[in-house]
Write a protein that holds these residues in place. Structure first.
Motif, mmCIF file in Angstrom:
data_model
loop_
_atom_site.group_PDB
_atom_site.id
_atom_site.type_symbol
_atom_site.label_atom_id
_atom_site.label_comp_id
_atom_site.label_asym_id
_atom_site.label_seq_id
_atom_site.Cartn_x
_atom_site.Cartn_y
_atom_site.Cartn_z
ATOM 1 N N ALA A 114 0.345 -1.137 -0.020
ATOM 2 C CA ALA A 114 -0.282 -0.127 0.218
ATOM 3 C C ALA A 114 0.733 1.590 -0.031
ATOM 4 C CB ALA A 114 -1.286 -0.159 0.919
ATOM 5 N N ALA A 115 1.860 0.986 0.098
ATOM 6 C CA ALA A 115 2.963 2.779 0.434
ATOM 7 C C ALA A 115 3.571 2.735 -0.479
ATOM 8 C CB ALA A 115 3.897 1.840 1.226
ATOM 9 N N CYS A 116 3.564 1.887 -2.081
ATOM 10 C CA CYS A 116 3.687 2.264 -3.147
ATOM 11 C C CYS A 116 2.755 3.626 -3.523
ATOM 12 C CB CYS A 116 3.087 1.738 -4.053
ATOM 13 S SG CYS A 116 4.251 -0.377 -4.796
ATOM 14 N N GLY A 117 3.731 4.369 -4.546
ATOM 15 C CA GLY A 117 2.580 5.703 -4.141
ATOM 16 C C GLY A 117 2.541 6.983 -3.772
ATOM 17 N N ARG A 118 2.983 6.292 -1.817
ATOM 18 C CA ARG A 118 2.805 7.614 -0.774
ATOM 19 C C ARG A 118 3.373 8.220 -1.068
ATOM 20 N NH1 ARG A 118 1.449 3.111 3.738
ATOM 21 N NH2 ARG A 118 -0.573 2.782 3.545
ATOM 22 N N GLN A 119 3.506 9.571 -0.720
ATOM 23 C CA GLN A 119 3.611 10.869 -0.688
ATOM 24 C C GLN A 119 4.817 11.340 0.905
ATOM 25 O OE1 GLN A 119 3.871 13.533 -3.713
ATOM 26 N NE2 GLN A 119 3.014 12.191 -4.998
ATOM 27 N N TYR A 120 6.025 11.854 1.133
ATOM 28 C CA TYR A 120 6.298 12.087 2.459
ATOM 29 C C TYR A 120 6.930 13.204 2.780
ATOM 30 C CZ TYR A 120 4.616 7.216 4.121
ATOM 31 O OH TYR A 120 3.989 6.282 3.957
ATOM 32 N N LEU A 121 6.787 14.249 3.060
ATOM 33 C CA LEU A 121 7.814 15.200 3.913
ATOM 34 C C LEU A 121 8.851 14.254 4.677
ATOM 35 C CD1 LEU A 121 5.015 17.822 4.712
ATOM 36 C CD2 LEU A 121 6.621 17.543 2.340
ATOM 37 N N VAL A 122 10.387 14.883 4.558
ATOM 38 C CA VAL A 122 11.273 13.995 4.664
ATOM 39 C C VAL A 122 11.623 15.141 5.066
ATOM 40 C CG1 VAL A 122 13.017 12.116 5.109
ATOM 41 C CG2 VAL A 122 10.604 11.848 4.005
ATOM 42 N N ARG A 123 13.541 15.092 6.463
ATOM 43 C CA ARG A 123 13.589 16.053 7.049
ATOM 44 C C ARG A 123 14.829 15.189 8.015
ATOM 45 N NH1 ARG A 123 13.619 19.809 11.607
ATOM 46 N NH2 ARG A 123 12.827 18.430 13.285
#
Length: 158
Positions: free
Chosen positions: A85-94
């Motif tokens: 289900a993570a395929c295509g998910r977008q995350y903000l990362v720092r």
């Protein structure tokens, strides 16, 4: 003699004042907002990096059209994979820290897209058992590559 309904309270020399209800609610709200803003950005994990080749991927096979043009993408580790289900998910990362001093680029947050699963990537990551593995471009955007840190600690939010 006249009767009086006045009650006299001895003076203690102290004045007790309480804030009006609206001021107390406003102060409480500010404290809550400050707490949420400073400590609850998102989840905390680790990130490694990997270099090309990036194809084929578990999510999209050899379809390059699913890769962001910015090359800010990542591979999902077991913790966020969620049976694909993570395929295509977008995350903000720092980057928040690393074992090597000055590894993080200050105040840099990027948006990445998950394009693969850690067990399917064609090139080895710089570190094992991480939350995500960032493309070389994504890793360089939030971490100083000259430190040669194999992994960084990150905050991420979907």
């Amino acid at each position: 003699m006249a009767l009086s309904n006045d009650v006299r309270v001895p003076c203690t020399g102290k004045m007790h004042r309480s804030l009006p209800l609206l001021q107390r609610l406003a102060l409480f709200s500010l404290v809550v907002l400050f707490f949420l803003h400073t400590c609850c950005y998102g989840d905390v994990g680790t990130a490694a990096r990997y270099a090309p080749p990036y194809l084929p991927t578990t999510c999209y096979g050899s379809d390059t059209s699913e890769f962001p043009s910015s090359n800010l993408f990542a591979v999902s580790g077991d913790g966020i994979w969620d049976n694909g289900a993570a395929c295509g998910r977008q995350y903000l990362v720092r980057c928040i820290s690393a074992s090597i001093r000055d590894a993080c680029s200050a105040n840099q947050t990027i948006q990445i897209k998950i394009v693969d699963y850690i067990n399917g990537i064609p090139s080895p990551p710089s570190a094992q058992n991480t939350t995500m593995v960032l493309s070389s471009t994504a890793f360089a955007a939030i971490a100083n590559l000259t430190t040669n840190s194999p992994a960084i600690n990150i905050e991420f939010q979907q």
